[in-house]
Scaffold this active site. Structure first.
Site, short mmCIF file in Angstrom:
data_model
loop_
_atom_site.label_atom_id
_atom_site.label_comp_id
_atom_site.label_asym_id
_atom_site.label_seq_id
_atom_site.Cartn_x
_atom_site.Cartn_y
_atom_site.Cartn_z
N PRO A 85 -21.83 9.74 40.73
CA PRO A 85 -22.10 11.59 41.45
C PRO A 85 -22.07 11.65 40.61
O PRO A 85 -22.86 12.05 40.07
CB PRO A 85 -19.97 11.22 40.60
CG PRO A 85 -20.18 10.43 39.01
CD PRO A 85 -20.90 9.38 39.45
N SER B 169 -28.61 16.03 50.80
CA SER B 169 -29.28 16.57 51.75
C SER B 169 -29.81 15.86 52.61
O SER B 169 -29.53 14.80 52.37
CB SER B 169 -29.85 17.25 51.24
OG SER B 169 -30.95 16.65 50.10
N GLU C 54 -23.80 10.95 55.48
CA GLU C 54 -23.39 12.00 56.17
C GLU C 54 -24.67 13.29 55.08
O GLU C 54 -24.04 13.75 53.47
CB GLU C 54 -21.83 12.45 55.10
CG GLU C 54 -21.22 13.19 55.50
CD GLU C 54 -20.78 14.75 55.62
OE1 GLU C 54 -22.09 15.86 55.70
OE2 GLU C 54 -20.74 14.91 54.23
#
EC number: 1.2.1.24
Length: 523
Positions: free
Chosen positions: A198, A251, A272
């Site tokens: 994360p 990004s 994504e």
């Protein structure tokens, strides 16, 4: 931000502990092989509340060695997890879903404080993420193959789908709950094991999910979470032969680096990436509805979402004989509606019930937004509302927060698309409004971007709706609607916005290999 090796709990940390109904959900270590693990050195990373700048927690800062250990754990239990029936995996995932659902208040509190978004938006993200968990728990029982009609009587063809292996999942800070559930839930449902990295800016939500997975009876090593240095963790995930899939949200620049690194071991990848969403207001649109929709889309999470409205294009009246002054009056009517809606937004800390607009994630993000706004102004844009940081005196509790006022930029024509706010993803609470002359020009301007994630438009003309939806070069299109995401619908983009799809029945496909079995019958 890296903290000192010796950390004393701050007032903000103590207040957070008091807020939680179950303080044991607040973790400061990584979760590897079913155990809470410190880094091999004493370095720590601090987690800050972006509304106040105060330190919420300090976590052990992991690097390559801990990532290798997590990969080894995930690899060692992969075959046993994959061998479970879909129903068995479903039961564990369902229990995890139920425990997460029961701890909604604590999880949304963690999300709001570490990410900064208003509590109401955290609750919305929770509902989205929990729906994905439930959907994937059910889909674990539905990983089906095919029997193919054969051209030869002496053989039969079967298609089976099997889990790819260990998955390296890398998630961003802006949605610290739902970006995890979108990757981890389908991976586990398909029979894969996971090493999750994360964001180091918002790791607390992820670690709470790991604790609840452990309570749900998730076998040791099936889900591992490593918090720390992004580059060293990412490098280990990419270069490992044991990791067979990289699932990433972030990004476009980093996504391309991960894809390039994954090529050496021919990993599957789902990406994504960035967005630059256009919003077209056609001549027959209800301006008040369109303005409300732009406000909802553009300023959600302080504009820090990949599907936020980034560029608004406003249509002139139907008659081409009307003067430029009348066309500008249509533009002005829309801007008036938009400005009135934006002025109702309230900037503040996410836990304040009156707040509709929280801080950006850190001060560097505010500086980037400021630079893009100044670039637009230098090229002819006018600030209709906002355009600066809120003015707090030094004693104000939010004076150290990373806030920027909700902003509308106007006065821009086709000739001003060289502005950074047209070409680049804004990722901040700024909405530039451009003028266009024809439907074809609007579509061309909307498509003038390397990105292709989400696009929106408002019209009452059915023929125009079909034509525009098909012409827009984006993976998702909202027609008279900006709430376009759901656990039942595929989410993803085209062009430089990535590849693969999350959510829906298609979500598990990226975590499964397809195998053809040809059976000779001996006659």
């Amino acid at each position: 931000m890296l903290g000192s090796k010796a950390w004393e709990p701050t007032a903000a940390h103590k207040e957070l502990v008091q807020r939680l109904k179950d303080p044991t959900l607040l973790k400061s270590q990584s979760f590897i092989g079913g155990s809470w693990v410190d880094a091999s050195d004493e370095e720590r990373i601090d987690v800050h509340d972006p509304a106040t700048g105060e330190t919420l927690a300090s976590l052990s800062h992991c690097k390559g060695s801990e990532t290798r250990a997590a990969i080894a754990e995930a690899s060692s239990v992969f075959k046993s997890w994959a061998a479970k029936t879909g129903k068995e995996r479903s039961q564990i995932l369902r229990k995890w879903f139920e425990l997460v659902r029961d701890n909604q208040e604590d999880i949304t509190t963690l999300m709001t404080l570490e990410c900064g978004k208003p509590l109401a938006q955290s609750k919305g993200e929770f509902e989205s993420g929990i729906s994905t968990m439930e959907w994937c728990a059910e889909e674990a029982k539905r990983v089906d193959g095919d029997v193919i009609c054969t051209p030869a009587a002496s053989k039969r063809f079967l298609v089976v789908r099997q889990p790819v292996g260990v998955v390296g999942a890398i998630t961003p800070w802006n949605f610290p709950f739902s970006m995890i559930t979108r990757k981890v839930s389908p991976a586990l449902a398909a029979g894969c094991t996971v090493v999750l990295k994360p964001s180091e800016l918002t790791p607390l939500t992820a670690l709470a999910l790991a604790e609840l997975a452990d309570r749900a009876g998730m076998p040791r090593g099936v889900l591992n979470i490593v918090v720390g240095d992004a580059k060293s963790i990412g490098d280990e995930l990419v270069k490992s032969d044991d990791v067979r899939k990289i699932a990433f949200t972030g990004s476009t620049r980093v996504g391309k680096l991960l894809m390039a690194g994954s090529a050496a071991t021919m990993k599957k990848v789902s990406m994504e990436l960035g967005g630059n969403a256009p919003f077209i207001v056609f001549q027959d649109a209800d301006l008040a509805q369109a303005a409300a929709a732009v406000t909802t889309s553009s300023y959600r999470n302080a504009g820090q979402t990949c599907i936020c409205t980034n560029r608004v294009f406003v249509h002139p009246p139907a008659s081409r004989t009307l003067s430029l002054m009348v066309q500008e009056s249509v533009h002005d009517d829309f801007v008036k509606e938009l400005v009135e809606a934006v002025q109702k937004l309230r900037v503040g800390a996410g836990m304040d019930a009156a707040t509709t607009h929280g801080p950006l994630i850190q001060h560097s993000a505010v500086e980037t937004v400021e630079a893009k706004v100044q670039d637009a102004i230098s090229k002819g844009a006018t600030v209709a509302v906002g355009g600066k940081r809120p003015e707090y005196d030094a004693s104000h509790p939010l004076s150290k927060g990373s806030f920027y006022e909700p902003t509308v930029l106007t006065g821009m024509l086709r000739a001003t698309i060289d502005m950074r706010c047209f070409r680049e993803e804004m990722f901040g609470p700024v909405t530039p409004v451009f003028k266009f002359s024809t439907d074809e020009e609007a579509i061309q301007m909307a498509n003038t971007t390397e990105y292709g994630l989400a696009a929106y438009f408002y019209t009452k003309d059915l023929a125009r709706a079909w034509k525009t939806a098909e012409a827009l070069e984006f993976g998702m299109v909202g027609v008279n609607e900006v709430a376009i995401t759901s656990d039942v619908a595929p989410f993803g983009g085209v062009k430089h916005s990535g590849q693969g799809r999350e959510e829906s029945k298609y979500a598990l496909d990226g975590f499964l290999d397809m195998k053809t079995v040809c059976m000779g019958l001996g006659y």
